[in-house]
Design a protein around this motif. Structure first.
Motif, PDB file in Angstrom:
ATOM      1  N   ASN A 181       0.842  -1.197   0.000  1.00  0.00           N
ATOM      2  CA  ASN A 181       0.000   0.000   0.000  1.00  0.00           C
ATOM      3  C   ASN A 181       0.881   1.253   0.000  1.00  0.00           C
ATOM      4  O   ASN A 181       1.511   1.596   1.005  1.00  0.00           O
ATOM      5  N   LEU A 182       0.906   1.934  -1.140  1.00  0.00           N
ATOM      6  CA  LEU A 182       1.861   3.039  -1.301  1.00  0.00           C
ATOM      7  C   LEU A 182       1.529   4.254  -0.452  1.00  0.00           C
ATOM      8  O   LEU A 182       2.432   5.017  -0.094  1.00  0.00           O
ATOM      9  N   VAL A 183       0.234   4.431  -0.129  1.00  0.00           N
ATOM     10  CA  VAL A 183      -0.104   5.560   0.745  1.00  0.00           C
ATOM     11  C   VAL A 183       0.571   5.343   2.100  1.00  0.00           C
ATOM     12  O   VAL A 183       1.211   6.251   2.639  1.00  0.00           O
ATOM     13  N   ARG A 184       0.459   4.115   2.609  1.00  0.00           N
ATOM     14  CA  ARG A 184       1.096   3.808   3.902  1.00  0.00           C
ATOM     15  C   ARG A 184       2.618   3.871   3.794  1.00  0.00           C
ATOM     16  O   ARG A 184       3.282   4.441   4.654  1.00  0.00           O
ATOM     17  N   VAL A 185       3.162   3.299   2.725  1.00  0.00           N
ATOM     18  CA  VAL A 185       4.632   3.260   2.583  1.00  0.00           C
ATOM     19  C   VAL A 185       5.196   4.681   2.553  1.00  0.00           C
ATOM     20  O   VAL A 185       6.148   5.010   3.269  1.00  0.00           O
ATOM     21  N   LEU A 186       4.582   5.537   1.747  1.00  0.00           N
ATOM     22  CA  LEU A 186       5.116   6.897   1.634  1.00  0.00           C
ATOM     23  C   LEU A 186       4.841   7.711   2.896  1.00  0.00           C
ATOM     24  O   LEU A 186       5.677   8.510   3.316  1.00  0.00           O
ATOM     25  N   GLN A 187       3.656   7.465   3.506  1.00  0.00           N
ATOM     26  CA  GLN A 187       3.327   8.225   4.730  1.00  0.00           C
ATOM     27  C   GLN A 187       4.359   7.977   5.828  1.00  0.00           C
ATOM     28  O   GLN A 187       4.629   8.873   6.638  1.00  0.00           O
ATOM     29  N   ALA A 188       4.945   6.779   5.817  1.00  0.00           N
ATOM     30  CA  ALA A 188       5.966   6.460   6.833  1.00  0.00           C
ATOM     31  C   ALA A 188       7.261   7.220   6.581  1.00  0.00           C
ATOM     32  O   ALA A 188       8.138   7.277   7.442  1.00  0.00           O
ATOM     33  N   GLN A 189       7.386   7.813   5.397  1.00  0.00           N
ATOM     34  CA  GLN A 189       8.653   8.474   5.042  1.00  0.00           C
ATOM     35  C   GLN A 189       8.565   9.998   5.032  1.00  0.00           C
ATOM     36  O   GLN A 189       9.527  10.663   4.695  1.00  0.00           O
ATOM     37  N   THR A 190       7.380  10.549   5.340  1.00  0.00           N
ATOM     38  CA  THR A 190       7.224  12.007   5.232  1.00  0.00           C
ATOM     39  C   THR A 190       6.243  12.543   6.276  1.00  0.00           C
ATOM     40  O   THR A 190       5.316  11.837   6.681  1.00  0.00           O
ATOM     41  N   GLN A 191       6.482  13.787   6.672  1.00  0.00           N
ATOM     42  CA  GLN A 191       5.555  14.473   7.590  1.00  0.00           C
ATOM     43  C   GLN A 191       4.346  14.999   6.824  1.00  0.00           C
ATOM     44  O   GLN A 191       3.314  15.298   7.392  1.00  0.00           O
ATOM     45  N   ARG A 192       4.508  15.167   5.503  1.00  0.00           N
ATOM     46  CA  ARG A 192       3.390  15.715   4.704  1.00  0.00           C
ATOM     47  C   ARG A 192       2.289  14.684   4.592  1.00  0.00           C
ATOM     48  O   ARG A 192       2.558  13.486   4.588  1.00  0.00           O
ATOM     49  N   LYS A 193       1.031  15.167   4.442  1.00  0.00           N
ATOM     50  CA  LYS A 193      -0.088  14.227   4.353  1.00  0.00           C
ATOM     51  C   LYS A 193      -0.128  13.601   2.958  1.00  0.00           C
ATOM     52  O   LYS A 193      -0.030  14.306   1.940  1.00  0.00           O
ATOM     53  N   VAL A 194      -0.253  12.274   2.917  1.00  0.00           N
ATOM     54  CA  VAL A 194      -0.292  11.548   1.645  1.00  0.00           C
ATOM     55  C   VAL A 194      -1.733  11.114   1.373  1.00  0.00           C
ATOM     56  O   VAL A 194      -2.424  10.632   2.286  1.00  0.00           O
TER      57      VAL A 194
END
Ligand code: ADP
Length: 435
Positions: free
Chosen positions: A161-174
């Motif tokens: 799940n890319l939303v979860r994967v990217l959310q773990a790498q950034t403070q910005r909302k995905v």
């Protein structure tokens, strides 16, 4: 660093997080009509070849996030100095990254530097069986986390799940633009961007199941200072700059000179290609890492052999071997030492071949290509026609070949079994050259 003049202002400035990924992106842009130059690292001078897009090839995928950010920002500044109107951060179509990055941190840093609060992220590359559906990344029929990528030694991908994967790498909302919106076309995608922005989303994963989806996405990205993606997204962007499919974009200067192949790849595909070349009856010489380690002057011996055959057509110099032979060599020399010895020798041989008049050079192997390009002193390459998916002919000037050299860098797993003869036949066909 030279400021660009308006004649040399580039449309698209790309930052790729690895070397063969950069070529893959460049290849897609050329096929979509752009004239593309790929640079090896960040140039310390201005662009010497006119182009619509430049891809700066970094090796920043698995290094520390802070270092990846620093290199990417330097690449950004150089691309801006060349007049880039939009920035494209290119990563792998399997979204290779760890929870610490580097996709999130580099995206954050580029957004901040470009003073933008919205961008997209989609590794979708349907031509290569990578699709994003409801934010989940598929490789062929399999979810990313079941595709083998869960076992990657450096960047295991255990969550599809890319939303979860990217959310773990950034403070910005995905957030997500799902396939139903994408299917409604560019206006609906644009409207959904606005909805997401009003919800505080700054990075949108975008579903794409087909090239049609990527073509619909392209126009919706026109005003974004930054896009982030695999190489697939590239097919929908050139039209935003008034550039349509144009076979002339792949035009390289006429090919001339002698022909050679150097191969340091030991992949199954390359083993097959070496076998096919040998079976075609053309001259081929194996180099043995143990001879190199014993201090023999393998480079001089190889070049003397090549000198006897070059005038009659392409020659192949290879260290390519089957896995068992490679394991034996590695057990005697050590994995890294064997790799480095072979890479240095093949790089020196490639320089010698060019000094002898080779002007059409095929290099097989990702690391091997890096070593050869560095030894040859190539800083910029114009990207030409695709030989096989992901492998185009390129053209570069070097000190050893000031008038230019045709070179193709084949990553281990790419290319058809007859690649080593097909590559030259394609140049010959294009330029009506005698063998
Ligand atoms: P690929 O794209 O197939 O992964 P690379 O060039 O990236 O090819 O990697 C192949 C590595 O194997 C290089 O470091 C190369 O020097 C090394 N190598 C090549 N031939 C041999 C051999 N016969 N024995 C041991 N190592 C080898």
């Amino acid at each position: 660093m030279t400021q660009c003049d308006s004649a040399k202002r580039i449309a698209l400035g790309c930052i790729a997080d690895d070397f063969t990924g950069a070529t893959d992106l460049a290849n897609n842009l050329v096929r979509a009509g752009m004239r593309v130059v790929q640079t090896i690292g960040i140039p310390d001078a201005g662009l010497s070849i006119e182009a619509d897009a430049v891809v700066v090839a970094l090796k920043s995928r698995t290094i520390a996030a802070s270092e990846a950010v620093e290199q990417s920002l330097r690449a950004l500044r150089w691309l801006q100095s060349q007049g880039a109107q939009q920035i494209y951060f290119k990563y792998c179509s399997t979204f290779d990254s760890t929870p610490a990055g580097n996709i999130g941190p580099v995206t954050d840093a580029l957004m901040q530097a470009l003073d933008t609060h919205f961008t997209v992220a989609t590794p979708a590359f349907p031509d290569n069986q990578r699709c994003v559906f409801k934010g989940y990344l598929f490789a062929g029929d399999l979810l990313l986390s079941e595709s083998g990528m869960q076992n990657h030694p450096l960047t295991p991908m255990t969550d599809p799940n890319l939303v979860r994967v990217l959310q773990a790498q950034t403070q910005r909302k995905v957030g997500l633009v799902d396939y139903q919106v994408v299917a409604q076309g560019s206006d609906a995608i644009r409207a959904h961007f606005d909805t997401l922005k009003s919800q505080g989303v700054e990075i949108a994963i975008v579903d794409a199941l087909s090239n049609r989806d990527l073509f619909a996405l392209g126009p919706a990205l026109r005003s974004l200072p930054l896009v982030t993606a695999g190489s697939g997204l590239a097919i929908g962007l050139p039209e935003n700059f008034g550039i349509g499919t144009d076979s002339a974009a792949a035009d390289l200067p006429s090919a001339a000179g002698l022909q050679a192949i150097v191969s340091g790849s030991c992949s199954t595909t390359t083993n097959r290609q070496v076998m096919e070349f040998i079976q075609s009856g053309r001259p081929a010489l194996a180099i043995n890492p143990l001879h190199i380690a014993s201090g023999a002057d393998v480079c001089t011996q190889t070049l003397a052999w090549a000198g006897e055959h070059l005038s009659s057509g392409p020659v192949l110099v290879y260290s390519t071997a089957e896995p068992e032979a490679v394991r034996t060599i590695q057990s005697q020399l050590g994995v890294e030492n064997a790799g480095a010895l072979v890479e240095q020798t093949i790089a020196a041989i490639s320089c010698g071949l060019v000094e002898m008049g080779v002007r059409q050079l095929v290099v097989a192997g990702g690391e091997t290509s890096g070593a050869c390009v560095q030894a040859l002193g190539i800083a910029q390459m114009r990207i030409g026609e695709q030989i096989d998916p992901g492998v185009p002919w390129c053209f570069a000037s070097t000190k050893l070949a000031p008038q230019g050299l045709h070179i193709t860098l084949k990553s281990g797993n790419f290319g058809s079994p007859d690649f080593f003869t097909k590559a030259f036949a394609q140049l010959k066909l294009k330029h009506e050259l005698p063998y």
